[in-house]
Design a protein around this motif. Structure first.
Motif, PDB file in Angstrom:
ATOM      1  N   ILE A 164      42.429 -44.440  72.181  1.00 12.86           N
ATOM      2  CA  ILE A 164      41.891 -44.442  70.819  1.00 12.86           C
ATOM      3  C   ILE A 164      40.382 -44.207  70.753  1.00 12.86           C
ATOM      4  CG2 ILE A 164      43.732 -46.030  70.161  1.00 12.86           C
ATOM      5  CD1 ILE A 164      41.531 -48.170  69.850  1.00 12.86           C
ATOM      6  N   SER A 165      39.700 -44.199  71.908  1.00 10.89           N
ATOM      7  CA  SER A 165      38.231 -44.023  71.884  1.00 10.89           C
ATOM      8  C   SER A 165      37.835 -42.713  71.218  1.00 10.89           C
ATOM      9  CB  SER A 165      37.664 -44.075  73.301  1.00 10.89           C
ATOM     10  OG  SER A 165      37.786 -45.368  73.848  1.00 10.89           O
ATOM     11  N   GLN A 166      38.720 -41.716  71.324  1.00 12.26           N
ATOM     12  CA  GLN A 166      38.414 -40.384  70.765  1.00 12.26           C
ATOM     13  C   GLN A 166      38.209 -40.419  69.251  1.00 12.26           C
ATOM     14  OE1 GLN A 166      41.988 -37.762  70.767  1.00 12.26           O
ATOM     15  NE2 GLN A 166      43.066 -39.554  71.598  1.00 12.26           N
ATOM     16  N   TYR A 167      38.702 -41.471  68.581  1.00 12.30           N
ATOM     17  CA  TYR A 167      38.615 -41.524  67.120  1.00 12.30           C
ATOM     18  C   TYR A 167      37.324 -42.181  66.635  1.00 12.30           C
ATOM     19  CZ  TYR A 167      43.498 -40.418  67.812  1.00 12.30           C
ATOM     20  OH  TYR A 167      44.669 -39.830  68.222  1.00 12.30           O
ATOM     21  N   GLN A 168      36.530 -42.720  67.559  1.00 12.75           N
ATOM     22  CA  GLN A 168      35.185 -43.226  67.278  1.00 12.75           C
ATOM     23  C   GLN A 168      35.153 -44.204  66.097  1.00 12.75           C
ATOM     24  OE1 GLN A 168      32.993 -39.543  66.780  1.00 12.75           O
ATOM     25  NE2 GLN A 168      32.649 -39.346  68.977  1.00 12.75           N
ATOM     26  N   LEU A 169      35.991 -45.219  66.177  1.00 13.11           N
ATOM     27  CA  LEU A 169      36.042 -46.235  65.131  1.00 13.11           C
ATOM     28  C   LEU A 169      35.030 -47.344  65.395  1.00 13.11           C
ATOM     29  CD1 LEU A 169      39.893 -46.461  64.716  1.00 13.11           C
ATOM     30  CD2 LEU A 169      38.300 -45.821  62.925  1.00 13.11           C
ATOM     31  N   ASP A 170      34.525 -47.916  64.301  1.00 16.97           N
ATOM     32  CA  ASP A 170      33.564 -49.011  64.426  1.00 16.97           C
ATOM     33  C   ASP A 170      34.205 -50.208  65.112  1.00 16.97           C
ATOM     34  OD1 ASP A 170      32.163 -48.411  61.114  1.00 16.97           O
ATOM     35  OD2 ASP A 170      31.717 -47.497  63.064  1.00 16.97           O
ATOM     36  N   ASN A 171      33.396 -50.927  65.881  1.00 19.22           N
ATOM     37  CA  ASN A 171      33.883 -52.135  66.549  1.00 19.22           C
ATOM     38  C   ASN A 171      34.422 -53.148  65.543  1.00 19.22           C
ATOM     39  OD1 ASN A 171      33.269 -51.235  69.145  1.00 19.22           O
ATOM     40  ND2 ASN A 171      31.160 -51.975  69.002  1.00 19.22           N
ATOM     41  N   ASP A 172      33.731 -53.274  64.409  1.00 19.09           N
ATOM     42  CA  ASP A 172      34.120 -54.284  63.416  1.00 19.09           C
ATOM     43  C   ASP A 172      35.502 -54.000  62.839  1.00 19.09           C
ATOM     44  OD1 ASP A 172      31.796 -55.634  63.824  1.00 19.09           O
ATOM     45  OD2 ASP A 172      30.768 -54.815  62.060  1.00 19.09           O
ATOM     46  N   LYS A 173      35.798 -52.723  62.602  1.00 15.29           N
ATOM     47  CA  LYS A 173      37.110 -52.377  62.043  1.00 15.29           C
ATOM     48  C   LYS A 173      38.226 -52.709  63.035  1.00 15.29           C
ATOM     49  CE  LYS A 173      35.743 -48.756  58.772  1.00 15.29           C
ATOM     50  NZ  LYS A 173      35.975 -49.616  57.613  1.00 15.29           N
ATOM     51  N   LEU A 174      38.004 -52.386  64.294  1.00 17.29           N
ATOM     52  CA  LEU A 174      39.014 -52.681  65.313  1.00 17.29           C
ATOM     53  C   LEU A 174      39.147 -54.181  65.519  1.00 17.29           C
ATOM     54  CD1 LEU A 174      38.241 -49.882  67.912  1.00 17.29           C
ATOM     55  CD2 LEU A 174      40.247 -50.064  66.449  1.00 17.29           C
ATOM     56  N   LEU A 175      38.027 -54.875  65.488  1.00 17.41           N
ATOM     57  CA  LEU A 175      38.068 -56.326  65.642  1.00 17.41           C
ATOM     58  C   LEU A 175      38.840 -56.967  64.493  1.00 17.41           C
ATOM     59  CD1 LEU A 175      37.126 -58.694  67.362  1.00 17.41           C
ATOM     60  CD2 LEU A 175      35.006 -58.760  66.027  1.00 17.41           C
ATOM     61  N   GLY A 176      38.679 -56.411  63.289  1.00 19.24           N
ATOM     62  CA  GLY A 176      39.422 -56.919  62.144  1.00 19.24           C
ATOM     63  C   GLY A 176      40.924 -56.765  62.330  1.00 19.24           C
ATOM     64  N   LEU A 177      41.332 -55.625  62.875  1.00 20.95           N
ATOM     65  CA  LEU A 177      42.756 -55.413  63.141  1.00 20.95           C
ATOM     66  C   LEU A 177      43.281 -56.381  64.197  1.00 20.95           C
ATOM     67  CD1 LEU A 177      43.558 -51.573  63.224  1.00 20.95           C
ATOM     68  CD2 LEU A 177      44.564 -53.313  61.767  1.00 20.95           C
ATOM     69  N   ILE A 178      42.505 -56.558  65.255  1.00 18.53           N
ATOM     70  CA  ILE A 178      42.902 -57.490  66.325  1.00 18.53           C
ATOM     71  C   ILE A 178      43.053 -58.900  65.766  1.00 18.53           C
ATOM     72  CG2 ILE A 178      42.121 -58.611  68.455  1.00 18.53           C
ATOM     73  CD1 ILE A 178      40.868 -55.919  69.261  1.00 18.53           C
ATOM     74  N   ASN A 179      42.129 -59.306  64.917  1.00 20.48           N
ATOM     75  CA  ASN A 179      42.194 -60.656  64.335  1.00 20.48           C
ATOM     76  C   ASN A 179      43.407 -60.806  63.409  1.00 20.48           C
ATOM     77  OD1 ASN A 179      39.917 -61.588  65.649  1.00 20.48           O
ATOM     78  ND2 ASN A 179      38.530 -60.967  64.012  1.00 20.48           N
ATOM     79  N   THR A 180      43.691 -59.757  62.624  1.00 22.62           N
ATOM     80  CA  THR A 180      44.852 -59.811  61.728  1.00 22.62           C
ATOM     81  C   THR A 180      46.139 -59.964  62.525  1.00 22.62           C
ATOM     82  OG1 THR A 180      43.732 -58.437  60.081  1.00 22.62           O
ATOM     83  CG2 THR A 180      46.132 -58.600  59.919  1.00 22.62           C
ATOM     84  N   PHE A 181      46.276 -59.153  63.587  1.00 21.19           N
ATOM     85  CA  PHE A 181      47.472 -59.259  64.423  1.00 21.19           C
ATOM     86  C   PHE A 181      47.521 -60.608  65.132  1.00 21.19           C
ATOM     87  CE2 PHE A 181      48.948 -54.635  65.180  1.00 21.19           C
ATOM     88  CZ  PHE A 181      48.775 -54.358  63.844  1.00 21.19           C
ATOM     89  N   SER A 182      46.356 -61.132  65.515  1.00 24.00           N
ATOM     90  CA  SER A 182      46.313 -62.412  66.224  1.00 24.00           C
ATOM     91  C   SER A 182      46.684 -63.570  65.316  1.00 24.00           C
ATOM     92  CB  SER A 182      44.907 -62.660  66.795  1.00 24.00           C
ATOM     93  OG  SER A 182      44.545 -61.658  67.718  1.00 24.00           O
TER      94      SER A 182
END
Length: 568
Positions: A164-182
């Protein structure tokens, strides 16, 4: 499942989709599905791994004479040594593979992602095998590293998991997804104070399937290429009953037929008091897909379900690069693209698969059918979704191919479907069921030679929204029960407007056209016992009342228009 479990899953779907859909502002659906489905995959394999760890820990400590896993406390000098031995045993790879659970290295476990993703960039995460510090570069790098570690430990997934690194997403957006799934309990979930009996495989598998459907809707036609409505897949699987043997889908998309086959086998095993895991070992799945992205999604889908699979060495064109040339499958199921035009190559001109006639160069419908028949075993059965035109078209050799199929007695059942079932097309569709052996020699079915069952299901189903139609469980059961009753010769009868068993001679009289309506006719009208004078008086009074209501409404509208200044 019960209503509480269904409501839990609906709420979960909405919550996770809302979180994932925030990526839409940065990526289109064709790309952000890889990010979301990659995280769902990581969450699932990690949860399944932890579930296996919990069960192993109980086995290690269970002092039972028949328990080969038992680890006696007395064999160790101290409690500390015993606890360390337990931790070491939990890291033995064979314990997971024997239960068909993917091995998840520590760097890929969900707790690792959750703990490390919040650290400042540049923080030391761990040391590699050479003793060098491994530092956090970004959250996307952390996720990619987890996917890479899983591929290294599970060769079946080599080259499958999309980075997924190729999509250059902000750390905060990915962290938000990880927290939601967690924050979501995928194991032993509780809803409104009630402990649910759903396992992580049930929940994560459902979420993955839901997201595939949502991405198909978001992408429109392009996404719909790999998504067949769940109810139609279920209908086909329950009609074919693939309990054991080789199952093949030459246009597999994300593997929906295989998923439904697995569910069907599990339910059958429970009914027969078999072990579902053992029963699933009696089936092997083979698939092919030309789209490289979808090919990977299908492999991930199988991994999530614990289904062993063979999708060939790579993605490839089914006609030009057959990944399973020697396969003879017991069951073949497919929903290929309807009326596919750009499929022909001159290298296919004398292909051995065209046993019943060369398909037209501008339409692949009968190419798909003959490819599937070519890969069908001598006693196998198959189901194919095609556009309605395939039942009656006589252009470019299609009529001759259909005639040959009927003369060779390969067609067993035709099911006409309602419109508006598919996200990517409004073309009316039907299902062809074919088999190479209608003799009933196996003793499970009667002799059906020179007979074809026609089912008209166009009036079944309901509108789930303004655009899409769907089948209910009762609709599926009605069609399936009719088919099986006809096959076995027990409890079947023709029903006007719904089903009819036709002979070869009847089909020949209709010029080998297989449109169900020609054979089932129209439904019998309900008998009207109301005397005509009474009925006329009732309807006249009803019409008079409606005229009076119309006059009152017209008067009220004129009055209101005058009040707001409009001169009527």
């Amino acid at each position: 499942m019960n209503n509480t479990e269904q409501q839990f899953l609906n709420d979960l779907d909405a919550k996770l989709w809302k979180a994932a859909d925030k990526l839409r502002s940065n990526l289109d659906a064709a790309n952000y599905k890889h990010v979301v489905l990659g995280l769902i995959f990581l969450k699932y394999v990690s949860d399944a791994f932890e579930e296996r760890q919990e069960s192993l820990l109980e086995l290690f400590q269970n002092d039972d004479d028949n328990n080969i896993y038992y680890l006696p406390r007395d064999d160790f000098d101290s409690d500390e040594d015993y606890q360390q031995a337990l931790r070491d045993e939990l890291e033995v790879l064979d314990y997971y593979r024997e239960a068909n659970v993917f091995w998840v290295p520590k760097a890929a476990r969900w707790n690792t992602l959750k703990e490390k993703a919040v650290l400042p960039i540049g923080s030391v995460l761990w040391q590699d095998d050479a003793g060098h510090d491994v530092k956090l570069r970004s959250v996307s790098w952390l996720i990619d590293n987890a996917l890479e570690e899983i591929e290294k430990s599970n060769l079946k997934l080599k080259g499958i998991l999309n980075r997924i690194s190729q999509y250059q997403l902000d750390n905060d957006k990915l962290l938000g997804l990880i927290n939601t799934f967690s924050d979501t309990s995928f194991t032993k979930p509780v809803y409104n104070g009630e402990r649910l009996s759903l396992h992580s495989k049930d929940v994560l598998g459902h979420v993955y399937e839901y997201f595939l459907g949502q991405f198909a809707l978001a992408e429109g036609k392009q996404g719909g290429q790999y998504y067949t409505p769940k109810s139609i897949v279920t209908l086909i699987v329950e009609m074919l009953e693939p309990y054991s043997g080789r199952v093949y889908d030459p246009a597999m998309g994300s593997g929906g037929f295989f998923v439904s086959s697995g569910k069907f086998i599990e339910e059958h095993a429970k009914e027969q008091h078999y072990d579902p895991a053992e029963q699933k070992k009696h089936i092997s799945v083979y698939g092919q897909e030309s789209n490289p992205t979808t090919w990977k999604l299908a492999a991930m889908n199988m991994a999530i379900r614990g289904i062993d699979f063979n999708f060939g060495r790579k993605n490839g064109d089914t006609f030009l690069d057959d990944q399973h040339p020697d396969l003879r499958a017991d069951f073949v199921m497919a929903n290929p693209p309807f009326n596919m035009k750009d499929w022909w190559s001159e290298s296919l001109a004398e292909d051995a698969r065209w046993k019943y006639g060369t398909p037209p160069k501008g339409n692949a419908n009968f190419a798909w059918m003959q490819h599937m028949l070519h890969h069908l075993s001598p006693t196998g059965s198959m189901a194919l979704l095609l556009a309605n035109g395939s039942m009656s078209s006589n252009t470019n050799n299609e009529g001759e191919i259909r005639k040959r199929l009927i003369e060779e007695d390969l067609i067993e059942c035709m099911v006409a479907l309602p419109g508006q079932l598919f996200t990517n097309t409004q073309i009316p569709a039907c299902i062809w069921f074919l088999t190479k052996d209608k003799s009933g020699k196996d003793g499970k079915k009667r002799d059906r030679r020179d007979q074809v069952l026609f089912i008209d299901a166009r009036n079944l189903g309901y509108m789930k929204d303004r655009v899409l139609r769907d089948f209910t469980a009762d609709d599926i059961r009605k069609v399936t029960d009719t088919y099986h009753a006809w096959q076995k010769g027990i409890g079947y009868e023709d029903i006007s407007g719904f089903c009819a068993s036709a002979s070869f001679e009847q089909i020949e009289k209709h010029d080998f056209v297989l449109t169900s309506g020609r054979y089932v006719g129209v439904a019998d009208a309900e008998e009207d016992n109301e005397p005509f004078p009474d009925k006329m008086q009732r309807l006249t009074a009803q019409l008079k009342s409606q005229f009076e209501d119309s006059a009152r409404l017209e008067k009220a509208i004129k009055h209101n228009l005058v009040r707001i200044g409009y001169d009527w």
